[in-house]
Design an enzyme around this catalytic site. Structure first.
Site: not given
Ligand SMILES: O=C(CO)[C@H](O)[C@H](O)COP(=O)(O)O
Length: 226
Positions: A29-31, A85, A98, A100, A106, A124
């Site tokens: 989940t996430g971008s 992600g 988390g 997201g 997850e 990251k």
């Molecule tokens: O853990 C997550 C969602 O629960 C996402 O994978 C994490 O926050 C990264 O998000 P993004 O790729 O949008 O930066």
């Protein structure tokens, strides 16, 4: 110079290259995970035969729109490869996830997976996880009690505004002054009644693809970490 989105996509495409015909794939989940779902959808359109499980309603919607067959995770005991992600990842392959809000599903999908790879842009990648907010999913019934315990632990907890997880629970973002012993923190959080899950991923991540200025680096877990 590559943009952050270019780097997210480059990391995602590198991870999706690990997917083979016949696999059951876990979709994060996430971008950044969305870039992976997009890349996987393109490979499916070209004939790749896979099925998938998802870690959120949003990822499920995107994957279905791209023609990826989604199975009900409640019927699945083992996943081949999960791509997700992270908010922070370090050289031990310890991650905080988390932002997201999907960390509970997850974590479960990652635990069920033979292999989990994290995908991320270079922002990251950290020496040691701990600067990012550490989210916990909390049963609404327990919120006042959990907030008291987290405050007593020095976690500086804040309830995420106007937010419910896909399971209808609350998310509390924590920030510990130090995260010197992530395993101790994970054990402490896991032992608090009312906390259903947290964003520390200490044993789940096998590898990471991290892209910085268009260059993808692969980080592989070297046995047990502490
Ligand atoms: O853990 C997550 C969602 O629960 C996402 O994978 C994490 O926050 C990264 O998000 P993004 O790729 O949008 O930066």
């Amino acid at each position: 110079m590559a943009s952050i989105d270019d780097d997210k996509k480059a990391a995602a495409v590198a991870a999706v290259a690990e997917v083979r015909d016949g696999m059951l794939v876990g979709l994060g989940t996430g971008s950044t995970a969305a870039f992976a779902i997009q890349a996987l959808g393109e490979r499916v359109a070209e004939g790749l035969q896979i099925r998938a499980v998802v870690t959120s309603e949003a990822s499920g919607k995107l994957a279905r729109e791209l023609g990826i067959e989604i199975l009900d995770f409640a019927t699945i005991a083992q996943v081949d490869l999960t791509i997700d992600g992270a908010d922070e990842i370090d050289s031990r392959c310890f991650a905080i996830k988390g932002a997201g809000g999907a960390m509970l599903r997850e974590k479960i999908v990652a635990a069920a997976s033979a292999r989990m790879v994290v995908i991320a842009d270079g922002s990251k990648r950290v020496d040691r996880i701990g600067a990012a907010k550490l989210p916990v999913e909390v049963l609404p019934f327990a919120i006042a009690y959990v907030m008291r315990v987290l405050t007593d632990l020095g976690a500086a907890p804040t309830v995420r505004d106007n937010y419910r997880t896909d399971q209808g629970n609350l998310v509390v973002d924590c920030h510990f002054a130090t995260l010197e012993d992530p395993r101790a923190t994970a054990a402490t959080l896991a032992a608090i009644p009312g906390i259903l899950g947290h964003g520390l991923f200490l044993d789940e991540v096998n590898a990471a693809y991290i892209a910085t200025n268009g260059v993808v680096t692969r980080l592989e877990r070297m046995g047990a970490s502490d």
